[in-house]
Design a protein around this motif. Structure first.
Motif, short mmCIF file in Angstrom:
data_model
loop_
_atom_site.label_atom_id
_atom_site.label_comp_id
_atom_site.label_asym_id
_atom_site.label_seq_id
_atom_site.Cartn_x
_atom_site.Cartn_y
_atom_site.Cartn_z
N THR A 212 -3.58 33.62 -4.14
CA THR A 212 -4.72 34.27 -4.42
C THR A 212 -5.49 33.26 -5.34
OG1 THR A 212 -4.06 35.17 -6.41
CG2 THR A 212 -3.45 36.60 -4.78
N VAL A 213 -6.85 33.75 -5.48
CA VAL A 213 -7.67 32.89 -6.35
C VAL A 213 -7.09 32.68 -7.96
CG1 VAL A 213 -9.83 32.65 -7.20
CG2 VAL A 213 -9.86 33.36 -5.06
N ASP A 214 -6.65 33.92 -8.53
CA ASP A 214 -6.09 33.96 -9.69
C ASP A 214 -4.71 32.84 -9.61
OD1 ASP A 214 -7.88 35.36 -10.42
OD2 ASP A 214 -6.81 37.23 -10.53
N ASP A 215 -3.87 33.11 -8.59
CA ASP A 215 -2.56 32.08 -8.60
C ASP A 215 -3.16 30.64 -8.64
OD1 ASP A 215 -1.09 34.28 -8.22
OD2 ASP A 215 -0.87 34.17 -5.96
N LEU A 216 -4.09 30.36 -7.71
CA LEU A 216 -4.29 28.97 -7.76
C LEU A 216 -5.27 28.63 -9.10
CD1 LEU A 216 -4.55 26.78 -5.75
CD2 LEU A 216 -6.85 27.42 -4.96
N HIS A 217 -5.70 29.26 -9.70
CA HIS A 217 -6.33 28.93 -10.98
C HIS A 217 -5.25 28.54 -12.07
CE1 HIS A 217 -9.78 28.44 -13.88
NE2 HIS A 217 -8.79 28.96 -14.82
N LEU A 218 -4.17 29.46 -11.77
CA LEU A 218 -3.05 28.85 -12.65
C LEU A 218 -2.25 27.75 -12.40
CD1 LEU A 218 -1.51 32.69 -13.04
CD2 LEU A 218 -2.43 31.23 -15.07
N ALA A 219 -2.42 27.51 -11.16
CA ALA A 219 -1.39 26.48 -10.36
C ALA A 219 -2.19 25.15 -10.74
CB ALA A 219 -1.28 26.80 -8.83
N ALA A 220 -3.44 25.29 -10.62
CA ALA A 220 -4.17 24.09 -10.89
C ALA A 220 -4.20 23.63 -12.50
CB ALA A 220 -5.72 24.44 -10.50
N LEU A 221 -4.19 24.87 -13.32
CA LEU A 221 -3.91 24.49 -14.72
C LEU A 221 -2.74 23.77 -15.03
CD1 LEU A 221 -5.58 27.58 -16.61
CD2 LEU A 221 -6.69 25.24 -16.64
N LEU A 222 -1.77 24.32 -14.30
CA LEU A 222 -0.51 23.72 -14.67
C LEU A 222 -0.13 22.30 -14.14
CD1 LEU A 222 2.59 24.66 -15.55
CD2 LEU A 222 2.87 25.36 -12.99
N GLY A 223 -0.91 22.10 -12.81
CA GLY A 223 -0.82 20.82 -12.43
C GLY A 223 -1.65 19.70 -13.56
N LEU A 224 -2.88 20.09 -13.87
CA LEU A 224 -3.55 19.17 -14.81
C LEU A 224 -2.75 19.23 -16.23
CD1 LEU A 224 -7.11 21.24 -14.27
CD2 LEU A 224 -6.70 18.78 -13.98
N VAL A 225 -2.22 20.12 -16.67
CA VAL A 225 -1.33 19.84 -18.03
C VAL A 225 -0.49 18.82 -17.57
CG1 VAL A 225 -0.13 20.98 -19.74
CG2 VAL A 225 -2.33 22.07 -18.99
N ALA B 123 -14.21 30.52 -3.25
CA ALA B 123 -13.79 30.90 -4.58
C ALA B 123 -12.11 30.13 -4.78
CB ALA B 123 -13.52 32.42 -4.51
N HIS B 124 -11.45 30.03 -3.79
CA HIS B 124 -10.37 29.13 -4.04
C HIS B 124 -10.86 27.75 -4.47
CE1 HIS B 124 -8.41 32.26 -1.85
NE2 HIS B 124 -7.12 31.98 -2.32
N THR B 125 -11.91 27.01 -4.03
CA THR B 125 -12.17 26.12 -4.58
C THR B 125 -12.77 26.03 -5.87
OG1 THR B 125 -12.40 25.48 -2.02
CG2 THR B 125 -13.60 23.75 -3.58
N GLU B 126 -13.49 26.87 -6.00
CA GLU B 126 -14.49 26.99 -7.38
C GLU B 126 -13.72 27.25 -8.27
OE1 GLU B 126 -17.33 30.09 -6.14
OE2 GLU B 126 -18.21 28.50 -5.04
N THR B 127 -12.34 28.06 -8.22
CA THR B 127 -11.61 28.14 -9.36
C THR B 127 -10.68 26.86 -9.71
OG1 THR B 127 -10.21 29.95 -10.04
CG2 THR B 127 -9.24 28.77 -8.23
N VAL B 128 -10.40 25.91 -8.86
CA VAL B 128 -9.67 24.64 -8.88
C VAL B 128 -10.99 23.76 -9.86
CG1 VAL B 128 -8.87 22.71 -8.07
CG2 VAL B 128 -8.13 24.92 -7.09
N SER C 15 -13.22 25.07 -11.70
CA SER C 15 -13.42 25.29 -12.80
C SER C 15 -12.07 25.03 -14.07
CB SER C 15 -13.82 26.93 -13.21
OG SER C 15 -12.64 27.93 -13.14
N ALA C 16 -10.91 25.13 -13.20
CA ALA C 16 -9.77 24.63 -14.07
C ALA C 16 -9.99 23.21 -14.57
CB ALA C 16 -8.51 24.95 -13.25
N ILE C 17 -10.39 22.43 -13.70
CA ILE C 17 -10.55 21.07 -13.93
C ILE C 17 -11.46 20.88 -15.13
CG2 ILE C 17 -11.44 18.67 -13.46
CD1 ILE C 17 -10.58 19.38 -10.40
N ALA C 18 -12.72 21.39 -15.02
CA ALA C 18 -13.65 21.47 -16.25
C ALA C 18 -13.17 21.90 -17.26
CB ALA C 18 -15.02 22.20 -15.84
#
Ligand SMILES: [Zn+2]
Length: 438
Positions: free
Chosen positions: A105-118, A139-144, A146-149
């Protein structure tokens, strides 16, 4: 202090080893003013420099150097670690990775991206190229993005696409979304760059490879694509086109300085010569290639031809970490083992690759890391390059600064609550496995 009592520099950082444009300073120091490095010097600062500093950091037993570049990963795969075992690439993709990706989901992907960034940050990376594969909605792309930002890291988002085979996208929709992304991010955002990320030559039509590459060139960006990771892929392209994959890309006119060729494990002499002539960048991912049983890329032949090279971890589903220090050591080990030659791949030359040639220099962005060498795995240090490339793990990173801002300080992430992130990821994974039917 200045006449009005304000410090002239934000930070004065002293370290046992400082990597300058002139080589290692032992000891040395750096000052940071705003988002830039304002001084780099060997020895110790004078009293005035101490007086002018907003904060003095004494990094005893540490190396101070630019942040590393991770040239290829997939943040979505932080939720797919440990799934590489026992399958060759194509069945691994079909049986595990694609079902899990489509259930994110979009929320999953946001968490996965933050985890990958950290994770990248904790391993000393300040610039990461994310080949973004989960594109089921905007929204899947936008959430990544926003995680990067929110992470404070620098990153390229290479928007993956394919217009052939399973889950093929509409070519017009791909081109429209890429154009919008380029318009929004290419060369305008201070931390984020946008790129086209065709999955592989065999998943993309000739026409779309040409069209999207022209778009990337128009915006002074790049095409970022997996090429010749396995022998099976080479056979498929040969059967279909009569050419090997790198030669096929050249035939299409997309092999130039605006392409990043990820893997290039199975490249013959003619293809290596082509990559060199066209000044195309190869992203070398030795740990992922070894874990997946794909092979060992001919990196010493690439270096001999001066092909531009990045090191990459690849995604955690095939690595299973994003520790670029581990990738650097594997680069040295596997190339020496393959060539039966211990004299090649000096630690200094591979450190240079991991840093993308960067050095700490006045006027450059204050993107820097402190690496702790004061532990039993590295001490005593005879040779600083060997200590960093052969004895260091990502867990030895003490601090990470991007554009003058600490993202990691004394081992603590400053940009988010790391424990809360880990807890949210654990919870999300339970639901994801259920939805994916695993
Ligand atoms: Zn990949």
């Amino acid at each position: 202090m200045t006449a009005n009592g304000h410090p002239r520099t934000d930070y004065l950082i002293l370290a046992d080893y400082v990597l300058s444009s002139y080589g290692w300073l032992q000891p040395g120091y750096v000052t940071v003013s705003g988002d830039k490095i304002s001084a780099v010097s060997g020895g110790v600062p004078d009293e005035e420099q101490y007086a002018q500093a907003g904060e003095v950091i004494r990094a005893r037993g540490m190396a101070l150097m630019p942040g590393l570049l991770n040239g290829h990963t997939h943040f979505s795969q932080t939720f797919m670690r440990g799934l590489a075992g026992g399958r060759p690439l194509l069945s691994w993709l079909k049986e595990l990775i694609w079902p899990l990706q489509s259930a994110l989901t979009v929320d999953d992907l946001h968490l996965a991206a933050l985890l990958g960034l950290v994770e990248n940050m904790r391993c000393g990376v300040t610039y990461v190229v994310n080949h973004h594969k989960v594109t089921s909605s905007r929204a899947h792309t936008e959430t990544v993005l926003s995680a990067i930002a929110s992470s404070g890291m620098r990153a390229t988002l290479a928007r993956a696409w394919s217009d052939r085979g399973a889950n093929a996208e509409n070519p017009d929709a791909i081109a429209a979304e890429l154009k919008e992304g380029f318009e929004q991010y290419a060369n305008t955002h201070p931390f984020i760059r946008y790129a086209s990320g065709p999955l592989t030559p065999w998943r993309c039509s000739a026409k779309m490879l040409q069209k999207t590459h022209q778009l990337a060139r128009d915006f002074d960006s790049v095409t970022h694509i997996h090429v010749s990771e396995t022998q099976d892929e080479v056979k498929m392209t040969l059967q279909e086109t009569g050419m090997r994959p790198v030669a096929w890309l050249d035939h299409l006119g997309v092999l130039d300085e605006h392409i990043q060729v990820v893997h290039a494990v199975w490249t013959d002499v003619q293809e290596l010569d082509l990559l060199a002539q066209r000044k195309s960048t190869v992203v070398h991912c030795p740990v992922s290639n070894a874990v997946m049983g794909s092979g060992i890329a001919p990196i010493s032949e690439m270096l001999a031809r001066r092909i531009p090279l990045y090191l990459g971890t690849d995604g955690p589903a095939s690595n299973d970490t994003q520790d670029l220090f581990e990738t650097a050591k594997a680069t040295i080990m596997l190339a020496r083992a393959r060539m039966c030659d211990a004299s090649i791949m000096s630690p200094a030359s591979i450190l240079d690759l991991a840093l993308n040639g960067n050095r700490l220099a006045v006027g450059t962005p204050a993107d820097l890391i402190l690496v702790n060498l004061d532990h039993t795995r590295a001490a005593p240090v005879h040779d600083i390059d060997s200590a960093l490339m052969l004895s260091t793990h990502g867990s030895d990173i003490d601090s990470v600064m991007v554009a003058g801002r600490f993202l990691l300080r004394n081992g603590q992430v400053t940009v988010l609550d790391e424990q809360a992130l880990l807890e949210a990821c654990r919870h999300a994974l339970i639901n994801l496995r259920r939805r994916a039917g695993l």
